[in-house]
Design a protein around this motif. Structure first.
Motif, mmCIF file in Angstrom:
data_model
loop_
_atom_site.group_PDB
_atom_site.id
_atom_site.type_symbol
_atom_site.label_atom_id
_atom_site.label_comp_id
_atom_site.label_asym_id
_atom_site.label_seq_id
_atom_site.Cartn_x
_atom_site.Cartn_y
_atom_site.Cartn_z
ATOM 1 N N MET A 53 53.086 55.253 40.654
ATOM 2 C CA MET A 53 51.743 54.706 40.616
ATOM 3 C C MET A 53 50.960 55.276 41.788
ATOM 4 S SD MET A 53 50.191 51.312 42.063
ATOM 5 C CE MET A 53 51.377 51.527 43.304
ATOM 6 N N SER A 54 49.769 55.746 41.516
ATOM 7 C CA SER A 54 48.927 56.278 42.575
ATOM 8 C C SER A 54 47.970 55.205 43.063
ATOM 9 C CB SER A 54 48.142 57.485 42.059
ATOM 10 O OG SER A 54 47.157 57.062 41.141
ATOM 11 N N ASP A 55 47.443 55.425 44.265
ATOM 12 C CA ASP A 55 46.442 54.496 44.802
ATOM 13 C C ASP A 55 45.228 54.434 43.897
ATOM 14 O OD1 ASP A 55 48.019 53.877 46.971
ATOM 15 O OD2 ASP A 55 47.053 55.316 48.309
ATOM 16 N N ASN A 56 44.899 55.579 43.277
ATOM 17 C CA ASN A 56 43.745 55.627 42.392
ATOM 18 C C ASN A 56 43.955 54.750 41.164
ATOM 19 O OD1 ASN A 56 41.168 56.555 41.580
ATOM 20 N ND2 ASN A 56 42.138 58.042 40.226
ATOM 21 N N SER A 57 45.150 54.792 40.581
ATOM 22 C CA SER A 57 45.400 53.959 39.401
ATOM 23 C C SER A 57 45.402 52.484 39.774
ATOM 24 C CB SER A 57 46.704 54.350 38.701
ATOM 25 O OG SER A 57 47.813 54.149 39.548
ATOM 26 N N MET A 58 45.868 52.160 40.974
ATOM 27 C CA MET A 58 45.833 50.771 41.436
ATOM 28 C C MET A 58 44.388 50.297 41.570
ATOM 29 S SD MET A 58 47.339 47.975 42.398
ATOM 30 C CE MET A 58 49.019 48.512 42.559
ATOM 31 N N GLU A 59 43.540 51.141 42.141
ATOM 32 C CA GLU A 59 42.135 50.763 42.323
ATOM 33 C C GLU A 59 41.433 50.631 40.967
ATOM 34 O OE1 GLU A 59 39.035 49.531 44.812
ATOM 35 O OE2 GLU A 59 41.158 49.837 45.216
ATOM 36 N N ILE A 60 41.712 51.522 40.053
ATOM 37 C CA ILE A 60 41.127 51.444 38.710
ATOM 38 C C ILE A 60 41.551 50.149 38.031
ATOM 39 C CG2 ILE A 60 41.206 52.462 36.397
ATOM 40 C CD1 ILE A 60 41.365 55.222 37.841
ATOM 41 N N ALA A 61 42.840 49.833 38.122
ATOM 42 C CA ALA A 61 43.353 48.605 37.507
ATOM 43 C C ALA A 61 42.725 47.377 38.146
ATOM 44 C CB ALA A 61 44.866 48.552 37.638
ATOM 45 N N ALA A 62 42.618 47.375 39.468
ATOM 46 C CA ALA A 62 42.038 46.229 40.167
ATOM 47 C C ALA A 62 40.573 46.037 39.787
ATOM 48 C CB ALA A 62 42.181 46.412 41.679
ATOM 49 N N LYS A 63 39.830 47.126 39.698
ATOM 50 C CA LYS A 63 38.421 47.023 39.297
ATOM 51 C C LYS A 63 38.302 46.543 37.852
ATOM 52 C CE LYS A 63 36.570 50.314 42.582
ATOM 53 N NZ LYS A 63 35.970 51.634 42.796
ATOM 54 N N TRP A 64 39.190 47.041 36.983
ATOM 55 C CA TRP A 64 39.191 46.583 35.594
ATOM 56 C C TRP A 64 39.441 45.079 35.540
ATOM 57 C CZ3 TRP A 64 43.306 44.345 32.907
ATOM 58 C CH2 TRP A 64 43.060 44.097 31.564
ATOM 59 N N LEU A 65 40.444 44.617 36.279
ATOM 60 C CA LEU A 65 40.778 43.199 36.266
ATOM 61 C C LEU A 65 39.662 42.364 36.894
ATOM 62 C CD1 LEU A 65 42.836 41.071 35.507
ATOM 63 C CD2 LEU A 65 43.898 41.419 37.753
ATOM 64 N N ALA A 66 39.044 42.862 37.942
ATOM 65 C CA ALA A 66 37.954 42.127 38.594
ATOM 66 C C ALA A 66 36.775 41.933 37.647
ATOM 67 C CB ALA A 66 37.509 42.854 39.859
ATOM 68 N N ASP A 67 36.625 42.825 36.684
ATOM 69 C CA ASP A 67 35.542 42.718 35.703
ATOM 70 C C ASP A 67 35.875 41.739 34.575
ATOM 71 O OD1 ASP A 67 33.992 44.529 37.082
ATOM 72 O OD2 ASP A 67 34.602 46.248 35.869
ATOM 73 N N GLN A 68 37.137 41.332 34.473
ATOM 74 C CA GLN A 68 37.558 40.366 33.456
ATOM 75 C C GLN A 68 37.317 38.951 33.978
ATOM 76 O OE1 GLN A 68 38.614 41.971 30.579
ATOM 77 N NE2 GLN A 68 38.153 43.744 31.847
ATOM 78 N N LEU A 69 37.429 37.974 33.098
ATOM 79 C CA LEU A 69 37.307 36.584 33.522
ATOM 80 C C LEU A 69 38.442 36.234 34.472
ATOM 81 C CD1 LEU A 69 36.387 34.782 30.177
ATOM 82 C CD2 LEU A 69 34.892 35.238 32.120
ATOM 83 N N ALA A 70 38.101 35.553 35.539
ATOM 84 C CA ALA A 70 39.121 35.127 36.503
ATOM 85 C C ALA A 70 40.028 34.088 35.860
ATOM 86 C CB ALA A 70 38.460 34.563 37.751
ATOM 87 N N GLY A 71 41.270 34.042 36.314
ATOM 88 C CA GLY A 71 42.206 33.040 35.816
ATOM 89 C C GLY A 71 42.879 33.406 34.505
ATOM 90 N N ASN A 72 42.885 34.668 34.158
ATOM 91 C CA ASN A 72 43.530 35.116 32.923
ATOM 92 C C ASN A 72 45.040 34.928 33.062
ATOM 93 O OD1 ASN A 72 44.638 36.459 30.764
ATOM 94 N ND2 ASN A 72 43.737 38.447 31.233
ATOM 95 N N PRO A 73 45.647 34.055 32.275
ATOM 96 C CA PRO A 73 47.090 33.843 32.392
ATOM 97 C C PRO A 73 47.913 35.042 31.945
ATOM 98 C CG PRO A 73 46.229 32.620 30.523
ATOM 99 C CD PRO A 73 45.040 33.208 31.252
ATOM 100 N N ARG A 74 47.292 35.989 31.274
ATOM 101 C CA ARG A 74 47.991 37.191 30.805
ATOM 102 C C ARG A 74 47.720 38.398 31.687
ATOM 103 N NH1 ARG A 74 51.265 37.703 27.348
ATOM 104 N NH2 ARG A 74 50.637 39.813 26.904
#
Length: 55
Positions: A1-22
């Protein structure tokens, strides 16, 4: 896993509704992360959300 993929994933998740149990399973499937990496992405997403709230 690269730092770039981690940042992309984190930004993707931050754009989703908070508290997603999945969030962890979704990150594992979508980005091929291990459970540990998915947890790190969740932590980074929470930091991104906090930064956005302060702005």
């Amino acid at each position: 896993m690269s730092d770039n993929s981690m940042e992309i994933a984190a930004k993707w998740l931050a754009d989703q509704l908070a508290g997603n149990p999945r969030a962890i399973p979704d990150l594992k499937v979508r980005f091929g992360f291990t459970a540990k990496e998915a947890c790190e992405a969740v932590a980074r997403a929470n930091a991104i959300r906090a930064e956005r709230a302060r702005a």
